[in-house]
Design an enzyme around this catalytic site. Structure first.
Site, PDB file in Angstrom:
ATOM      1  CG  HIS A  27      -0.151  -0.016   2.527  1.00 36.15           C
ATOM      2  ND1 HIS A  27       0.439   1.100   3.087  1.00 36.15           N
ATOM      3  CD2 HIS A  27       0.131  -1.037   3.369  1.00 36.15           C
ATOM      4  CE1 HIS A  27       1.043   0.777   4.210  1.00 36.15           C
ATOM      5  NE2 HIS A  27       0.872  -0.525   4.402  1.00 36.15           N
ATOM      6  CD  GLU A 102       2.141  -5.829   7.890  1.00 38.60           C
ATOM      7  OE1 GLU A 102       2.303  -7.074   7.795  1.00 38.60           O
ATOM      8  OE2 GLU A 102       2.869  -4.988   7.323  1.00 38.60           O
TER       9      GLU A 102
END
Length: 239
Positions: A27, A102
């Protein structure tokens, strides 16, 4: 559009025609990346720089075809995916997958490296002794992350044999993709793999293994400030 890459010359692979090409993208910079806070699965938005990084990647990939687009459901990844997908051929729908999140840093969310070292000295000592199996307080270990996100990658690959897919995710999960491609990464080396915001890592993945085609490609950011490489995997580097 460039031809689909083939396995390297001289490499015998029984599934050469049934490999999935995965473009795995970290990201853009988040607001907590910018100030050095651990975030894990805290749903932190992109910073202004992160939006610019995603836009630069979108320009680079304009018109490229992917059979599908997948993303972590955390908004720093899904927003990056939305910005890029608008410029892809056919603007395919973004499919969210929680397995691409994550590492869960538990109680460390929102803290910086100095805070963690002073507040959780026993955890820090355990992490330095065993970075692979030590769980973040109330969260996951790197072994947990590898198990969870490997399942997500293998599921995606099984659905798209012989196709190219783009996946928007996080630094820790990019490292898992590298491990799948290489047949494993030394357990003390994971945190030493530097993964820039919006960088592209490309792998071929099949039922019996994978191939690493490219790692941490952030050429689209050359005209921006240096892409951030801080993430949530270790205390030996910036968080």
């Amino acid at each position: 559009m460039s031809a689909r890459p083939q396995p390297p010359t001289g490499l015998s692979h029984p599934e050469a025609q049934a490999l999935t090409e995965l473009w795995v993208v970290r990201h853009g910079e988040s607001t907590w990346n910018a100030v050095g806070r651990y975030q894990g699965q805290t749903d932190v938005p992109l910073s202004e720089v992160g939006v610019l990084q995603a836009s630069s990647l979108a320009e680079r990939l304009t018109g490229r075809h992917f059979a599908a687009v997948y993303s972590s459901d955390l908004k720093r990844a899904s927003h990056t995916a939305e910005i890029v997908t608008e410029r892809l051929e056919g603007a395919p729908a973004v499919q969210l997958d929680t397995g691409l999140r994550e590492i869960d840093v538990g109680e460390l969310g929102g803290l910086n490296r100095s805070d963690i070292r002073s507040t959780y000295p026993e955890f820090v000592a355990a992490l330095e002794a065993d970075p692979w199996l030590t769980r973040r307080p109330g969260g996951e270990s790197m072994a947990d992350l590898q198990e969870r996100s490997s399942k997500a990658f293998k599921h995606i690959a099984a659905r798209h044999r012989g196709e190219s897919v783009i996946v928007f995710t996080h630094g820790g999960v990019v490292r898992v993709a590298v491990g799948l491609a290489l047949g494993g990464v030394p357990q003390n080396a994971w945190a030493r793999l530097s993964v820039a915001n919006t960088s592209i890592t490309r792998i071929l993945l099949g039922q019996s293994g994978g191939i690493l085609l490219g790692f941490n490609d952030a050429a689209h950011l050359e005209d921006l400030e240096a892409a951030g490489e801080a993430d949530d995997l270790g205390l030996g580097a910036t968080p």
